[in-house]
Design a protein around this motif. Structure first.
Motif, short mmCIF file in Angstrom:
data_model
loop_
_atom_site.label_atom_id
_atom_site.label_comp_id
_atom_site.label_asym_id
_atom_site.label_seq_id
_atom_site.Cartn_x
_atom_site.Cartn_y
_atom_site.Cartn_z
N SER A 1 0.85 -1.18 0.00
CA SER A 1 0.00 0.00 0.00
C SER A 1 0.88 1.23 0.00
N PRO A 2 0.33 2.43 -0.30
CA PRO A 2 1.15 3.64 -0.35
C PRO A 2 1.87 3.94 0.95
N ASN A 3 1.40 3.44 2.08
CA ASN A 3 2.02 3.75 3.36
C ASN A 3 3.04 2.70 3.80
N ASP A 4 3.21 1.65 3.01
CA ASP A 4 4.16 0.61 3.35
C ASP A 4 5.57 1.03 2.97
N LEU A 5 6.53 0.43 3.67
CA LEU A 5 7.94 0.56 3.30
C LEU A 5 8.32 -0.69 2.53
N THR A 6 8.83 -0.52 1.32
CA THR A 6 9.22 -1.66 0.49
C THR A 6 10.73 -1.75 0.45
N ILE A 7 11.26 -2.90 0.89
CA ILE A 7 12.69 -3.14 0.85
C ILE A 7 12.96 -4.29 -0.12
N VAL A 8 14.07 -4.17 -0.85
CA VAL A 8 14.35 -5.09 -1.94
C VAL A 8 15.74 -5.68 -1.77
N THR A 9 15.82 -7.00 -1.70
CA THR A 9 17.09 -7.69 -1.53
C THR A 9 17.30 -8.67 -2.67
N ARG A 10 18.48 -9.33 -2.66
CA ARG A 10 18.87 -10.10 -3.83
C ARG A 10 18.43 -11.54 -3.83
N ASP A 11 18.33 -12.17 -2.70
CA ASP A 11 18.00 -13.59 -2.71
C ASP A 11 17.02 -13.89 -1.58
N HIS A 12 16.30 -15.00 -1.73
CA HIS A 12 15.21 -15.31 -0.81
C HIS A 12 15.72 -15.73 0.57
#
Length: 353
Positions: free
Chosen positions: A30-41
């Motif tokens: 949602s617009p209020n969420d913080l999205t973090i992106v990493t390389r592997d599961h």
């Protein structure tokens, strides 16, 4: 006030939530969420337990996690994205340099994330905060090979018969080949910068080529060792440490002549959750919280003091311990920025014949 409350709550949250089960990760934010992106599961799951759950418990900020395969073009496309904005992304040194130069990332406000003095010097840059040290080591099963192995042993298939595991790609393998051929870690890039040095590395790989089992992911590297498909393998240290602990394997690691690099957090330019991203960096940069990630994943952060209170057993396998860093070679991102395309083409042609 917020910084003080985070600091006071960090240790409590880190211990109170230690046994909390992994929460499911939603595919949409949602617009209020913080999205973090990493390389592997595997790292994503470790961060869910070590970082995300305690952070959300303290701040109330929902966090969504995504993964990516890397690449500056992907970062460029996501700066313009409005339907799936990324806030915090874990990047390598080359992506950090290129993206910062291209204006893809926010310049960090260090006063909002703990101050530069809170981190090891190599963690600090205009756009990036060092998040994890990824170290590729030599790994083997001591039940099958009861020696203190090195890269020379790795190449000695006559004395130690069996398959050898290497990552499918040129970066890192040329450095390993030269160190196996007697080049001191401090002289590797000076040697590799010459045509003769590159030829020397490929000749060394020629010797091992019939015995190589290629791996592509961190999980695969640990799997081929555990299954007995290879006698020894290059591998990121974290998955080896975790598998040894969780599956009761008698694995050993060699940090001498290992190869390490930093991955850094960046805040994407125009992030709609800039303040939450700063909170996340402040919180996860605390030694007590980074220690949780080390336990979960075997990956070391870069907060000062992280390694000071570790048990001897944990310190021995921490990529960020002074002894292990001093014994290794830092991957030269500048060299690979200038030479990757040419050497990748040569490596791919070599591997295909």
């Amino acid at each position: 006030m917020l910084a003080r409350s985070l600091l006071a709550a960090a240790a409590l949250a880190a211990t109170a939530l230690a046994a909390t089960a992994l929460a499911p990760i939603s595919a949409f934010a949602s617009p209020n969420d913080l999205t973090i992106v990493t390389r592997d599961h595997s790292l994503q799951n470790a961060m869910q337990s070590a970082y995300v759950q305690p952070f959300t418990a303290v701040t109330g900020v929902p966090v969504q996690q995504e993964s990516w395969a890397g690449g500056i073009d992907t970062l460029r496309s996501h700066v313009k994205a409005t339907d799936d904005p990324w806030d915090l992304v874990l990047v390598d040194a080359d992506e950090l340099s290129a993206g910062c130069g291209d204006g893809l990332f926010e310049k960090l406000d260090w006063s909002a994330i703990g101050g530069k003095e809170h981190y090891a010097p190599q963690a600090v840059s205009d756009c990036g905060l060092g998040a994890v040290i990824v170290t590729v080591v030599l790994a083997w099963d001591k039940d099958k090979l009861p020696i203190a192995a090195n890269w020379s042993d790795f190449w000695d298939v006559a004395k130690y018969p069996g398959k050898r595991g290497l990552r499918k790609g040129v970066r890192g393998n040329l450095e390993i080949a030269l160190m196996a051929d007697g080049v001191a870690p401090g002289d590797v890039y000076k040697t590799l910068s010459t045509t003769d040095g590159q030829d020397r590395a490929f000749r060394k790989l020629d010797q091992l080529k019939p015995y190589i089992q290629w791996w592509s992911t961190e999980t695969e590297a640990a799997h081929i060792l555990a299954s007995g498909e290879v006698l020894m393998t290059s591998a990121p240290s974290g998955p080896i440490v975790v598998m040894a602990r969780e599956e009761h394997k008698n694995f050993d690691l060699q940090f001498a002549a290992s190869l390490y690099q930093l991955q850094s957090w960046v805040i994407m330019k125009g992030s709609p959750s800039l303040h939450a991203a700063q909170q996340f960096l402040y919180f996860t940069g605390m030694p007590a919280v980074e220690t949780r990630l080390l336990r979960q994943s075997g990956d070391s952060g870069l907060a000062k003091g992280l390694n000071d209170a570790l048990s001897p057993e944990m310190a021995a396998t921490s990529p960020g311990s002074a002894a292990n860093l001093d014994a290794g070679l830092k991957l030269d991102a500048g060299f690979w920025h200038d030479n990757l395309a040419k050497l990748r083409q040569r490596f791919d042609a070599w591997q295909g014949h």
